[in-house]
Design a protein around this motif. Structure first.
Motif, PDB file in Angstrom:
ATOM      1  N   ARG A 292      -4.294  -3.440  13.045  1.00  0.00           N
ATOM      2  CA  ARG A 292      -3.867  -3.888  11.717  1.00  0.00           C
ATOM      3  C   ARG A 292      -4.646  -5.105  11.231  1.00  0.00           C
ATOM      4  O   ARG A 292      -5.063  -5.172  10.063  1.00  0.00           O
ATOM      5  CB  ARG A 292      -2.362  -4.185  11.754  1.00  0.00           C
ATOM      6  CG  ARG A 292      -1.840  -5.019  10.590  1.00  0.00           C
ATOM      7  CD  ARG A 292      -2.089  -4.342   9.235  1.00  0.00           C
ATOM      8  NE  ARG A 292      -1.684  -5.222   8.163  1.00  0.00           N
ATOM      9  CZ  ARG A 292      -2.474  -6.151   7.612  1.00  0.00           C
ATOM     10  NH1 ARG A 292      -3.705  -6.320   8.043  1.00  0.00           N
ATOM     11  NH2 ARG A 292      -2.021  -6.913   6.632  1.00  0.00           N
TER      12      ARG A 292
ATOM     13  N   VAL B 131       1.694  -8.254   5.179  1.00  0.00           N
ATOM     14  CA  VAL B 131       1.733  -6.798   5.279  1.00  0.00           C
ATOM     15  C   VAL B 131       0.977  -6.221   4.092  1.00  0.00           C
ATOM     16  O   VAL B 131       0.735  -6.908   3.097  1.00  0.00           O
ATOM     17  CB  VAL B 131       3.183  -6.267   5.312  1.00  0.00           C
ATOM     18  CG1 VAL B 131       3.884  -6.723   6.577  1.00  0.00           C
ATOM     19  CG2 VAL B 131       3.949  -6.742   4.078  1.00  0.00           C
TER      20      VAL B 131
ATOM     21  N   GLU C 134       8.732  -1.353   7.928  1.00  0.00           N
ATOM     22  CA  GLU C 134       8.004  -2.054   8.977  1.00  0.00           C
ATOM     23  C   GLU C 134       6.657  -1.385   9.239  1.00  0.00           C
ATOM     24  O   GLU C 134       6.543  -0.145   9.217  1.00  0.00           O
ATOM     25  CB  GLU C 134       8.818  -2.075  10.272  1.00  0.00           C
ATOM     26  CG  GLU C 134      10.012  -3.007  10.246  1.00  0.00           C
ATOM     27  CD  GLU C 134      10.649  -3.144  11.622  1.00  0.00           C
ATOM     28  OE1 GLU C 134      10.585  -2.179  12.409  1.00  0.00           O
ATOM     29  OE2 GLU C 134      11.204  -4.226  11.913  1.00  0.00           O
ATOM     30  N   GLU C 135       5.648  -2.222   9.493  1.00  0.00           N
ATOM     31  CA  GLU C 135       4.354  -1.703   9.916  1.00  0.00           C
ATOM     32  C   GLU C 135       4.399  -1.404  11.413  1.00  0.00           C
ATOM     33  O   GLU C 135       5.322  -1.845  12.117  1.00  0.00           O
ATOM     34  CB  GLU C 135       3.250  -2.713   9.589  1.00  0.00           C
ATOM     35  CG  GLU C 135       3.011  -2.863   8.104  1.00  0.00           C
ATOM     36  CD  GLU C 135       1.794  -3.700   7.768  1.00  0.00           C
ATOM     37  OE1 GLU C 135       1.322  -3.602   6.634  1.00  0.00           O
ATOM     38  OE2 GLU C 135       1.318  -4.449   8.650  1.00  0.00           O
TER      39      GLU C 135
ATOM     40  N   GLU D 233       1.813  -3.241   2.429  1.00  0.00           N
ATOM     41  CA  GLU D 233       2.650  -2.530   1.463  1.00  0.00           C
ATOM     42  C   GLU D 233       3.860  -3.390   1.100  1.00  0.00           C
ATOM     43  O   GLU D 233       4.287  -4.252   1.865  1.00  0.00           O
ATOM     44  CB  GLU D 233       3.122  -1.196   2.058  1.00  0.00           C
ATOM     45  CG  GLU D 233       1.992  -0.271   2.507  1.00  0.00           C
ATOM     46  CD  GLU D 233       1.232   0.341   1.345  1.00  0.00           C
ATOM     47  OE1 GLU D 233       1.666   0.137   0.189  1.00  0.00           O
ATOM     48  OE2 GLU D 233       0.216   1.018   1.583  1.00  0.00           O
TER      49      GLU D 233
ATOM     50  N   GLN E 165       5.188  -4.191  13.810  1.00  0.00           N
ATOM     51  CA  GLN E 165       6.556  -4.673  13.695  1.00  0.00           C
ATOM     52  C   GLN E 165       7.546  -3.695  14.340  1.00  0.00           C
ATOM     53  O   GLN E 165       8.551  -4.115  14.924  1.00  0.00           O
ATOM     54  CB  GLN E 165       6.904  -4.891  12.222  1.00  0.00           C
ATOM     55  CG  GLN E 165       6.096  -6.002  11.570  1.00  0.00           C
ATOM     56  CD  GLN E 165       6.291  -6.064  10.076  1.00  0.00           C
ATOM     57  OE1 GLN E 165       6.370  -5.028   9.410  1.00  0.00           O
ATOM     58  NE2 GLN E 165       6.379  -7.272   9.526  1.00  0.00           N
TER      59      GLN E 165
END
Length: 825
Positions: A808, A757, A764-765, A759, A768
């Motif tokens: 992403r 990820v 959650e991104e 961050e 996710q």
């Protein structure tokens, strides 16, 4: 007193002696075997006889098989399919003493070429002093003006060169061509050596053959030394899988530990070069490129280039990325420069060339042009700058005497208008070497490609050997040889023992690591879609097999109901596998199934296989050889449709087994399995919506179990017969069923949790979040209440998840360069 026994007819030495005697009786004067006994050639043929007996054809087949196992291949420009690399089982043997002269000549030539290039892109004193005509530089398409005044990082324009040599009938070596833009072939030399070593295992120690590993180690260290960072990241820039030598490039990248990258993988930002990875943007310190230098940077050179990197030359000018070789070095590849290099060597190096050029006359000068016209029929007439002039539309040099009629008139007319576009060269007669043909050993002319690279100290290191290209026909003129028909390993042998050097460091000095390294976004994208295509093909094949086995083949049992068959047809049509049949009669269904399996105009099994195969060819530096072979296997064409479907099913099962049991649990595997799981989740969702809703018939439910490969699981669990709720629960909601929707979503979420990820805030991104929502929907659903609306929502969210993963991780275009959180390291 003991008496020596007579040699056996099965003795390798006996076979070798007979082969050599028969060959020498037919070979022309100047062959490398000569006329006097040579222990080295005798030893080589004895090794060959030890593995093949008296059958040279078997030796040829064995070495070819080893070359194919290594993955060696090449592509003719304009062809989509790779060809197997043609390797002769008979290597070219060169004595170490003779090789030392070649080595000194290559180093001398490399120094000369570097000096001339440095001057042409520097103060151009050689032009102002009249040693090089200005038209020879300005008229070359390979002279890149934006490079003028730019000092390459590391201080050198040339880091790696290749030189083609020809051996004359009296044993002298001469330079036929220089390759400076993006020299190809070193990987083939390495692969030839690997295949020959596997075939003639005893030759290495028996003849003290010099090894290739120290050369490649020196080249790798030389590139690293030219970089600013202590632990640089180095990429091999390829034009892609349709490049003529992509297989060689992939092998070299794997062997050297370089990242195999394409232009779309890279981005320049603030005069630094980055690679797009699943972890964000990562610095790249050096590029060994294998593309036309004019296409490297659309901002500096050809604005139409789609395979280069905008801003790359600015990054190089700032000293932040080494480009090997520096763009513009190819100006000296022009045949016309061959007319001036001998004099330049005397002027710049104070010595004659150790390896002389073939005599060359550039027609841009009156005196040289007159000599060419006077001896027209005894010369080769060729393009001066490597591009086809009007008088030579094929772009290759031709024997003047062979140019007749209208072609001769057109050539002479264009030479009168633009003489600077042409050169005349002497016709070189080449030595011959033995090659295995269907009729046994035959003498064929050959050329030798030799490679040199800069080491860590900036000095030149020459690969001991290279590879030989062998002509198909016995004509010894270099002009008619072209690219050759076979290749051969080149073994430099001598009396001194050769240490068993490997490119790998000593075992006790290797720092243990479990991180497999940088994963480029493009590679992750490829693995993701390889998984999706394989799963999609298997799902479509499953539908066709159910249709073939239960509806079309009357001998297989009772036919499915028309309603169930119609739903099967609907699944295929909605996926673009085939057009809707006119009726559901057996003949129309058979034609429909054949289209869904084999019609390349639809999203058929054959088409899906082709797409998967294309991804495999573009990822061969990261895929096991067995996986590549299965992906490259031809589409089955024997037997009926059920037989072909069964053959394909076994292939899919083998690929699934290899990915499950033989791929390391790296990020690349996670993307591959993520693609499989997502595609299988989509297939199960559609199948349940088609066959598992209220009012489903027994045929529908049985078909659903077939498509989900869950018949045995259901029968073991339920003994009272088929019912809708338990079938739907098993296929859609049971997390313990590896074919169920719930199982796929669990695995998807596990992969998303394990992937990097951007961050560290613990939130959650987007991808996710989509996984968590899907988990909530499926884990709280019940089979009795599962309806088309819920399944439609699941399918829609699976597509949204796929898009979120792509946004992403599969970084494309300029947007990621400005996105917050993208790591720049």
């Amino acid at each position: 007193m003991a008496t020596a026994s007579a040699p056996s007819l099965l003795d390798p030495a006996t076979h070798a002696a007979r082969w050599i005697a028969d060959y020498r009786a037919r070979a022309i004067q100047g062959d490398v075997l000569g006329t006097a006994p040579d222990p080295a050639w005798s030893a080589m043929f004895e090794e060959l006889a030890a593995v093949a007996g008296d059958d040279l054809g078997q030796a040829r087949e064995r070495v070819q098989r080893h070359a194919e196992d290594i993955g060696t291949g090449f592509r003719i420009i304009g062809e989509s399919e790779e060809r197997p690399w043609p390797l002769s089982p008979v290597p070219l043997l060169i004595d170490a003493e003779e090789w030392r002269t070649i080595e000194r000549g290559i180093v001398q030539r490399a120094d000369l070429l570097e000096s001339v290039i440095e001057d042409l892109y520097g103060d151009a004193s050689l032009v102002t002093r009249g040693l090089i005509p200005a038209a020879l530089v300005g008229g070359s398409p390979f002279f890149l003006r934006p490079m003028a005044g730019l000092v390459p990082p590391g201080g050198h324009h040339l880091n790696f060169i290749a030189v083609d040599l020809g051996r004359g009938p009296t044993g002298e070596w001469r330079v036929l061509a220089d390759h400076l833009r993006s020299p190809a072939g070193a990987g083939y030399a390495l692969e030839n050596r690997l295949a020959i070593a596997r075939t003639l295992g005893g030759l290495q120690s028996r003849l003290n053959v010099q090894r290739h590993a120290p050369f490649f180690a020196a080249f790798r260290d030389g590139l690293a030394a030219a970089c600013r960072r202590v632990e640089p990241r180095i990429g091999l820039l390829t034009p892609g899988r349709y490049s003529a030598s992509y297989a060689e490039q992939a092998h070299l990248a794997r062997y050297l530990g370089f990242l195999l990258v394409e232009g779309a993988d890279l981005a320049a930002l603030e005069d630094k070069l980055y690679i797009r990875t699943i972890d964000g943007m990562k610095r790249v310190d050096a590029l060994w490129h294998r593309i036309d230098p004019r296409l490297l940077d659309p901002l500096a050179f050809d604005s139409h280039s789609h395979i280069g990197v905008a801003g790359l030359i600015d990054a190089a000018a700032a000293g932040n990325v080494v480009i090997a070789n520096a763009p513009g070095a190819g100006v000296l590849e022009s045949a016309a420069f061959g007319a001036f290099l001998p004099a330049l060597a005397t002027r710049l190096l104070g010595a004659d060339l150790i390896l002389p050029n073939i005599a060359t006359w550039w027609c841009g000068q009156d005196r040289a042009r007159n000599e060419v016209m006077d001896d027209f029929d005894r010369m080769l007439i060729g393009p001066a700058f490597g591009v086809a002039p009007l008088g030579l539309p094929g772009g290759i040099a031709l024997h003047g005497a062979d140019i007749t009629g209208a072609a001769r008139d057109a050539l002479l007319d264009d030479m009168a208008r633009r003489p600077q576009d042409y050169v005349g060269q002497e016709i070189v007669r080449l030595s011959t070497m033995p090659v295995v043909t269907d009729a046994g050993l035959a003498a064929r002319p050959f050329t030798l490609r030799v490679f040199a690279a800069r080491g860590a100290d900036g000095g030149w290191v020459v690969l001991p050997g290279g590879f030989a290209r062998i002509a198909e026909h016995p004509d010894p003129r270099a002009a008619v040889m072209g690219e050759g028909c076979w290749s051969a390993d080149v073994a430099i042998h001598g009396a001194e023992t050769v240490a068993p050097v490997s490119l790998l460091p000593p075992a006790d000095t290797i720092h243990v690591r479990r991180n497999p390294g940088t994963l480029p976004s493009r590679v992750a994208d490829n693995f993701f879609w390889l998984g999706r295509y394989l799963e999609r093909g298997e799902a479509l094949l499953g539908i066709v097999r159910v249709m073939l086995g239960n509806s079309i083949d009357a001998d297989a049992g009772a036919a499915l109901s028309a309603e169930t068959v119609g739903r099967l047809v609907g699944l295929v049509v909605s996926g673009g596998g085939a057009p809707h049949p006119a009726t559901l009669r057996r003949s129309d269904l058979a034609a429909f199934a054949r289209t869904a399996m084999e019609d390349a105009g639809w999203h058929s099994v054959r088409t899906i296989n082709r797409l998967a195969r294309g991804i495999g060819q573009g990822s061969r530096d990261r895929l096991a050889a067995d996986v590549v072979r299965l992906l490259d296997a031809p589409y089955p064409n024997k037997g009926g449709m059920l037989d072909r479907a069964g053959s394909l099913q076994r292939r899919y099962a083998a690929l699934s087994g290899l990915s499950a049991e033989h791929m390391g649990r790296t990020a690349a595997w996670r993307f591959h399995d993520l693609g499989r799981r997502l595609e299988r989740a989509l297939s199960v969702t559609r199948a349940v919506r088609a066959f598992g809703m209220a009012q489903a018939s027994l045929d529908d439910l049985s078909t659903l179990l077939d498509l989900a490969d869950s018949q045995i699981s259901y029968r073991q669990r339920y003994l009272t017969g088929i019912a809708r709720v338990p079938v739907v629960d098993l296929v859609a909601l049971d997390p313990g069923n590896p074919r169920s929707l719930a199982f796929q979503i669990c695995r998807i979420c596990e992969h998303l949790a394990a992937l990097p990820v951007l961050e560290d805030d613990g939130m959650e991104e987007p991808q996710q979040v989509q996984g968590s929502v899907l988990t909530a929907i499926v884990s709280t659903a019940t089979a009795a209440a599962l309806d088309a609306d819920i399944l439609g929502d699941v399918e829609r969210r699976l597509f949204q998840l796929s898009e979120a993963i792509a946004r992403r991780y599969f970084l494309q275009g300029a947007e990621p360069l400005r996105a917050a959180g993208m790591t720049l390291a």
